[in-house]
Design a protein around this motif. Structure first.
Motif, PDB file in Angstrom:
ATOM      1  N   TRP A 253       0.818  -1.210   0.000  1.00  0.00           N
ATOM      2  CA  TRP A 253       0.000   0.000   0.000  1.00  0.00           C
ATOM      3  C   TRP A 253       0.856   1.265   0.000  1.00  0.00           C
ATOM      4  O   TRP A 253       0.450   2.294  -0.548  1.00  0.00           O
ATOM      5  N   SER A 254       2.041   1.188   0.592  1.00  0.00           N
ATOM      6  CA  SER A 254       2.963   2.324   0.524  1.00  0.00           C
ATOM      7  C   SER A 254       3.402   2.569  -0.916  1.00  0.00           C
ATOM      8  O   SER A 254       3.462   3.715  -1.374  1.00  0.00           O
ATOM      9  N   SER A 257       0.497   4.132  -2.905  1.00  0.00           N
ATOM     10  CA  SER A 257       0.382   5.561  -2.622  1.00  0.00           C
ATOM     11  C   SER A 257       1.461   6.358  -3.350  1.00  0.00           C
ATOM     12  O   SER A 257       1.192   7.420  -3.926  1.00  0.00           O
ATOM     13  N   TYR A 258       2.686   5.837  -3.332  1.00  0.00           N
ATOM     14  CA  TYR A 258       3.801   6.527  -3.995  1.00  0.00           C
ATOM     15  C   TYR A 258       3.591   6.581  -5.507  1.00  0.00           C
ATOM     16  O   TYR A 258       3.840   7.610  -6.145  1.00  0.00           O
ATOM     17  N   TRP A 260       0.744   6.533  -7.062  1.00  0.00           N
ATOM     18  CA  TRP A 260      -0.353   7.458  -7.348  1.00  0.00           C
ATOM     19  C   TRP A 260       0.145   8.908  -7.351  1.00  0.00           C
ATOM     20  O   TRP A 260      -0.227   9.709  -8.215  1.00  0.00           O
ATOM     21  N   LYS A 261       0.998   9.246  -6.382  1.00  0.00           N
ATOM     22  CA  LYS A 261       1.531  10.607  -6.313  1.00  0.00           C
ATOM     23  C   LYS A 261       2.513  10.883  -7.447  1.00  0.00           C
ATOM     24  O   LYS A 261       2.736  12.043  -7.804  1.00  0.00           O
TER      25      LYS A 261
END
Length: 331
Positions: A253-254, A257-258, A260-261
């Motif tokens: 999940w980390s 998130s990375y 996506w950014k």
């Protein structure tokens, strides 16, 4: 012999660290670089501001050195000034006392000889709390330096060009940003050159999506040298304190998130276009890469399936409700 070698290495490391740092813990110089030009026989006037950052009065000594390119990183190799620009620079006093937390403006002159060769001449003015004598090529103590890049006007040969442009390691497949590009530029001319331009990133349908500064550090390429420039394409950078999770799901999940950014997916074309030299010549290069953030794509696919399947179920139930209601009303 080993002790002398060890001392020399330590001194060199200290000089490099303080040379490339705009603000040292004890002394700040402004500006940190002069890029100037003049004619043979001219006397040029310039000023340096010295700021004593310490809580006590200090006396700083001045010394000079020529420098030339060392390798392809842009790091300088210092040379004792037996001739050249390092011997043309003059400051009235070899040392200057500055009270605590105070500053002084120091004028200096550059006397260009009438028979000076046209082209680039490069030196550094060092200030430090050690003695100013550098006749041996080594001076003990930390120093802060100011670059002086002088162009002597005249008939200067220009001969430079792009040697290569690609991603670092010629990597093609990426799971996420950053993507690091590098290009090598060679200068066989008589003066320094500074490439100026962009790396333009085009997406799968050939629309430009990113414009990257091809020379963020404002680096020069000295004569008879090759320099490598690195440019990073990244939208979001993790903090220096970031520690990657150890658990599988936490790390997954980390990464999602990375990604996506730093969203990027598909085939990309990177086009380098830089101008250089007095005549404004252009050098161009092209690189290709593919970005596939599989963790993010997997999550988006699962979400799409759930929404699509759930939507169909909701629509089906709604239609059944309407049909049943109409039947009841018909009866």
């Amino acid at each position: 012999m080993r002790k002398i070698l060890k001392t020399t290495i330590c001194v060199f490391v200290l000089i490099v660290i303080f040379f490339f740092t705009k603000e040292a813990s004890a002394l700040t110089l402004s500006p940190i670089r002069f890029e100037i030009s003049g004619n043979p026989g001219d006397t040029l006037q310039q000023e340096i501001t010295l700021i004593n950052e310490t809580n006590k009065a200090e006396t700083y000594s001045v010394s000079y050195s020529n420098f030339e390119a060392q390798g392809e990183s842009g790091d300088p190799a210092f040379v004792a000034p037996k001739d050249g620009l390092g011997t043309w620079i003059r400051i009235e006093s070899n040392s200057i006392a500055i009270p605590a937390r105070q500053q002084k403006i120091i004028p200096f002159t550059i006397n260009i000889p009438k028979d000076a060769d046209p082209g680039g001449h490069f030196a550094v003015i060092f200030w430090g709390t050690s003695g100013g004598d550098t006749s041996s090529g080594v001076s003990i103590g930390a120093k802060t330096g100011v670059l002086v890049l002088l162009s002597v006007n005249g008939d200067v040969k220009e001969n430079a060009g792009l040697l290569s442009f690609n991603t670092v390691g010629k990597q093609f497949w990426y799971s996420t940003l950053p993507v690091s590009f590098e290009y090598r530029f060679k200068n066989d001319g008589g003066d320094r050159i500074k490439p100026q331009g962009k790396i333009i990133i085009h997406n799968t349908v050939f629309f430009p999506t990113e414009y990257l500064n091809a020379n963020m550090v404002e680096g020069n390429i000295l004569p008879a040298s090759t320099r490598k420039f690195k440019v990073d394409w990244i939208n979001y950078e993790r903090s220096k304190e970031y520690v990657a999770p150890t658990g599988f799901f936490a790390k997954f999940w980390s990464d999602v998130s990375y990604q996506w950014k730093n969203f990027a997916v598909g085939f990309y074309t990177a086009r380098l276009n830089v101008a250089y030299g007095a005549s404004g010549e252009h050098a161009k290069g092209t690189a290709f890469l593919f970005v596939f953030p599989w963790q993010l794509v997997l999550v988006m696919l699962v979400v799409f399936i759930v929404v699509f399947w759930g939507g169909k179920k909701v629509i089906k139930r709604y239609n059944k409700f309407i049909i049943d209601k109409n039947r009841l009303n018909g009866n």
